[in-house]
Design an enzyme around this catalytic site. Structure first.
Site, PDB file in Angstrom:
ATOM      1  N   ASP A 122      56.052  49.607  36.967  1.00  0.00           N
ATOM      2  CA  ASP A 122      57.380  50.013  37.697  1.00  0.00           C
ATOM      3  C   ASP A 122      58.229  50.294  36.724  1.00  0.00           C
ATOM      4  O   ASP A 122      58.928  51.147  36.535  1.00  0.00           O
ATOM      5  CB  ASP A 122      57.682  49.295  39.112  1.00  0.00           C
ATOM      6  CG  ASP A 122      56.904  49.490  40.158  1.00  0.00           C
ATOM      7  OD1 ASP A 122      56.611  50.758  40.300  1.00  0.00           O
ATOM      8  OD2 ASP A 122      56.541  48.576  40.961  1.00  0.00           O
ATOM      9  N   LYS A 153      55.714  60.695  49.013  1.00  0.00           N
ATOM     10  CA  LYS A 153      54.109  61.202  48.947  1.00  0.00           C
ATOM     11  C   LYS A 153      54.408  62.560  48.507  1.00  0.00           C
ATOM     12  O   LYS A 153      55.236  63.296  49.180  1.00  0.00           O
ATOM     13  CB  LYS A 153      53.426  60.950  50.281  1.00  0.00           C
ATOM     14  CG  LYS A 153      53.200  59.338  50.289  1.00  0.00           C
ATOM     15  CD  LYS A 153      52.292  59.189  51.394  1.00  0.00           C
ATOM     16  CE  LYS A 153      52.600  59.577  52.906  1.00  0.00           C
ATOM     17  NZ  LYS A 153      51.886  59.096  53.748  1.00  0.00           N
TER      18      LYS A 153
END
Length: 408
Positions: free
Chosen positions: A181, A106
């Site tokens: 992805d 993150k």
């Protein structure tokens, strides 16, 4: 025969799940030494993403599942607890000697550990540092987390995928595999390779690369998104129907299904002849592609009725002889049994501790001068920890102590 293109490149891989690992797998296939950092005990999150799992030699399930196996070949696995001071020191020591640092934490997470771009650049100014996230390093959503399906939805892909309005089951639909992805992994690889080339040609300058799934899926929508940008009209879902050359779509035959794409007026005329209706090609409603777009439902219904009159094999043979793009709708059993797929060697066999001949899919790129001829199985959790730490100066006693205190 030349060495692989990236044989002198070292990559430190702090990515998990799919997009990042797919990119670093690409680099590993091309010859880079990819050191995969995993959490001690559990490893990459992908290892727990569900069955099927390989069983060990006594039949017990392991943490080698399809998610992990598809994205981690040709790498070395090292377990390090980066939440500890000594673990962070190990990462920095590895990073000092690497060309590429790839992470998908993150935004801001690695700064807590002094493993962010600025910290790594301070000890390795030439490093190519690539951050792979859901929403990017900037913007109001940058702190959010997400997975592939979220971006298929938010990026517009689901809005143009699925059955047409008015049909049973109509509504937005997710593409089967984690396609965002995969595309993000390719973009990541392209960015890293471009940055390596820039560094080589421009005085050794490294840089920070920001790749995210949301940007990727929006960019991938190509002409669908361009239609909206041109006229502010959202393209409808078309099921298997095309939105360029027509007729285009899946047609049911007497014993199977066929995908047909009629790309121009000449192909349309030949298709009509194959289907026994040559007069359709001179009908003013259908003669030109733009006319067929206006009357798409009518011509698609006509073709649907005609294809039901014979078998899949018959239509494939006749259409291919006429030079009309078509193919069967294959499941995976048919895909891997196909003579052309087999001739291309897309499936490779590797030795694995739990499977003497484990099937994987090879890299899709083929080189004449630097062919990829060897594949190593995805590593076991921490398989190369001792080996890699020894390479950067840790002795046997140091390694044993780090293991005893759960740092590696």
């Amino acid at each position: 025969m030349s060495a692989l293109p990236l044989s002198d490149i070292k990559v430190l891989d702090l990515t998990r799940v799919l997009a990042g690992p797919l990119s670093t797998q690409m680099l590993a296939d091309l010859g880079a030494d990819v050191i995969k950092i995993e959490r001690p005990g559990t490893g990459d999150d992908a290892r727990a993403f569900g069955p099927p799992y390989l069983a060990d030699t006594v039949g017990k399930q392991t943490n080698n599942n399809a998610f992990y196996l598809c994205a981690n070949r040709n790498k070395r696995s090292v377990t390090v607890n980066i939440a500890t001071t000594e673990g962070q020191q190990i990462i920095r020591k590895l990073a000092k000697g690497c060309d590429v640092f790839v992470e998908n934490y993150k935004v801001g997470d690695l700064k807590r550990y002094d493993l962010d771009y600025d910290s790594i650049c301070a000890i390795n100014p030439g490093v190519i540092y690539c951050s792979v996230t859901g929403f990017g390093q900037t913007g109001p959503y940058s702190a959010r987390v997400g997975y592939d399906a979220i971006f298929q939805a938010m990026g517009g892909l689901m809005s143009v995928t699925g059955h047409m309005d008015g049909e049973p089951g109509a509504g937005p639909m997710k593409v089967g595999p984690s396609i965002v992805d995969y595309m993000t992994g390719m973009n990541t690889s392209i960015g890293i390779l471009a940055a390596l080339y820039h560094r080589k040609c421009n005085g050794g300058q490294g840089q920070h690369i920001d790749v995210c799934l949301l940007d990727t899926v929006i960019a991938s929508l190509s002409h669908h998104a361009q239609i909206y940008l041109m006229n502010r009209t959202c393209p409808p879902r078309r099921g298997t129907w095309g939105n360029g050359g027509l007729p285009s779509g899946v047609f049911r035959c007497a014993d199977g299904e066929l995908m047909l794409v009629v790309g121009n007026d000449a192909q349309f005329a030949r298709a009509c002849t194959v289907l026994g209706q040559p007069e359709l090609a001179i009908n003013p409603k259908f003669a030109k592609n733009n006319d067929r777009i206006i009357h798409v439902k009518e011509i698609m219904a006509m073709f649907a009725r005609l294809f039901l009159k014979n078998t899949l094999g018959y239509w494939l043979e006749e259409l291919q002889k006429a030079g009309i793009p078509c193919g069967p709708v294959n499941d995976f059993a048919h895909v891997f049994a196909d003579e052309h797929v087999r001739s291309r060697g897309i499936k490779v066999e590797v030795k694995h501790p739990f499977e003497p001949s484990l099937s994987l899919i090879r890299n899709a790129i083929t080189f004449s001068g630097t062919p990829i001829t060897q594949y190593r199985s995805p590593p076991q959790l921490g398989e190369h920890t001792d080996e890699v730490l020894t390479e950067i100066g840790y002795g046997a006693d140091d390694i044993e102590r780090l293991k005893n205190v759960d740092i590696i």
